[in-house]
Design an enzyme around this catalytic site. Sequence first.
Site, PDB file in Angstrom:
ATOM      1  N   GLU A  15      39.967  46.443  30.457  1.00  0.00           N
ATOM      2  CA  GLU A  15      39.133  47.013  31.586  1.00  0.00           C
ATOM      3  C   GLU A  15      37.701  47.051  31.143  1.00  0.00           C
ATOM      4  OE1 GLU A  15      39.076  50.586  34.961  1.00  0.00           O
ATOM      5  OE2 GLU A  15      40.265  50.818  32.861  1.00  0.00           O
ATOM      6  N   ASP A  16      37.447  47.555  30.138  1.00  0.00           N
ATOM      7  CA  ASP A  16      36.138  48.045  29.713  1.00  0.00           C
ATOM      8  C   ASP A  16      35.415  46.922  28.566  1.00  0.00           C
ATOM      9  OD1 ASP A  16      36.284  50.065  31.153  1.00  0.00           O
ATOM     10  OD2 ASP A  16      36.914  51.494  29.554  1.00  0.00           O
TER      11      ASP A  16
END
Length: 732
Positions: A85-86
């Site tokens: 996600e990051d």
Amino acid sequence: MSAHESSDTGSPIDYILGEHRARFSEQDIAFITKAYEFARNAHSGQYRASGEPYYLHCVETARILAELRMDSQTIAAGLLHDTMEDCGVEEKELAALFGKDVAALVDGVTKISGLQFNSTSEQRAESIRKMILAMARDIRVIFIKLADRLHNIRTLQYLPPEKQQKIARDTLDIYARLANRLGMTRIKTELEDQAMRYLYPQEYQQLRKLVSEKRAARESLIEDAIRKIKAALAQQNIRAEVQGRQKHLYSIFQKMQRQQGGIEDIFDLMGVRVICESQDPRECYTVLGIVHELWRPLENRFKDYIACPKENGYRSIHTTVVGPGGGPLEIQIRTREMHRVAEEGVAAHWKYKEGVTGTHELEKQLPWLRSLADWFKEVSPSELVPALTHEVLSDQVFCFTPKGDIVELPKGSTPVDFAFYVHTDVGLHCTGAKVNQRLVPLRYQLQNGDIVEIITSRTGHPSEDWLEFVVTSRARTKIRHWLRTQNYAQNVERGKELVARVLRARGIPLDWAVFEEKVRPLFKQYRVNSVEDLFAEIGFGGLLAQNVVAKAFPVSVQPPSVKTPSRTKRQKASSGVIVDGLTNTAMRFAKCCVPVPGDPIVAFVTYGRGVTIHTETCRNLQRILAGEATASARLLPATWDGDNTPLRRVGIRIDCRDRKGLLRDVSEAITGANVLIHGSNTKTVGEKALLRFIVEIKNREQLYQLYSNVRAVKGVLRVTRDAGGFAGEPEK
């Protein structure tokens, strides 16, 4: 010691694994180390709101998983849970480095992290659906997410107030309830207390102070009780740990709200727990006998969860006695293994072996989750959130089949719910029921310990009336499906006729090929497979033809006689409702159907009064549409604004059998749903009573929780939403 400090006092892996390091092989430790190094490099240059390097959050998540005795794959996935996600890491890269199972876990957590629970009812329903399905594929996904959420809420003080509120609300409404359903008491307790700090800060601080003062007064009595129990056990050569137990803050807060009293009215702030070293459950009953010899047990305050375990695996004996000082004292008795399951829940059962999927173990430990995942294939989004509130996140009642099998159902369930739980065919052919060998109405609300026998007949079939009192989503879905399919052809024709009427009223050419092309993108939203299914749903009453047409033809020809406010863009009003195509227009809620956030709604343009928000199924609105040829042109699509939903005052009508203490019990049930009462009125006619309340509701899920609580009160016959104020008489 924090993760940041571990770099000075020992290796990060020592910090993550702590006292559990001995459980892991050198190969496991090398695998976890590899995941740690990958996560640290991937998150290089990223920082949390606290100013700490971001990877330390991943370390804390992994440490919580180690404390839950998770395997090396789960701990590694905990370290990697934010890399997709990051950091833009792809699943195939993780699969190549750490295997497909770890990659799938990280992908599952990533998808859950992107879900929106504080949004419109439909989006919220879909988010919960995806989370439950991810759990059903591999339960370890939710273990990782709960560990992630636990560390996030421990460090919530660094975020802005609005984010604190949102995260705390999701934590309390979704994650703490889910941890409770999974039996993970330790996680659930901390999530609730941490969320309370931000949602009810004043009450939290006051309660902390009061509990501290109360505890000081009770500690000597608890210590006296512990000494006496230890001495009595030693005389019988029973090895056990005897410890004091303190009720956590949020549960005290809830109990005070239910009882509408002060902390002085709560007698179980502290209790005693006996943990037997023997793994033989029979020793727990021996201890129970010893406890009852020391102090007199209170009537109706005994629960045997060893003989009748909860569905999440919880086992223990609870008894309340008149303890030292003459006050009530709750004592819990369990084995060491039962205690581990009570603290860790289903996580205590999780064993991962090469080649064995999480689903296999899940089916043994959590059959309710597997059946829930299967049921998702049938249920509509509008039914999902209230159903989950009832069945996954609420209290349960335990009943028995005539053969002695345990059936766990939501409180307020009826014999019809029981019948559909046993088997769909049993429910479809149910004609009556016996409870404890006595005939009861199908509306009867089952109680703990009831033995239920369902009477069936080949000619029996569901009645539309059943939808008024069934509680479980399974029963409701099966009944609605039967009613739809029995009259499918008629429903298709009726639905097509209703759509044609709306199209003509709005000046849209009647071309069924064009209509099908326009509505095809809506099939997924309405959970239908064809235009015939859509017509059948409209004909059955599950969808409003006007709303379907409004969504399929957002710009349509208006009849010249109808004047509507100017259309430019979507209106986002302080009312918390978004209406397509309107700005600067007065908006009000209909008094006939009293919509609350989460209800499917539609906007109706009224002459000289802006727009009125109705529920899609409002009978008053349907009468207007049926009686006025141009009324359909005044309908506009409307949705709730998930970020701006208002608190709504709603009337509740409760028909009951009158008895002493009824008003008190119903009031406690309402406040038990965290609902504020603004007014009440009671009327009695003979043995019947009518209770009416004005309550402040946050959303439909809360309203359904209120219904569930009130239906479980002895003597309650029917609970309905009430638009009629305080007028009326009890139903005969």
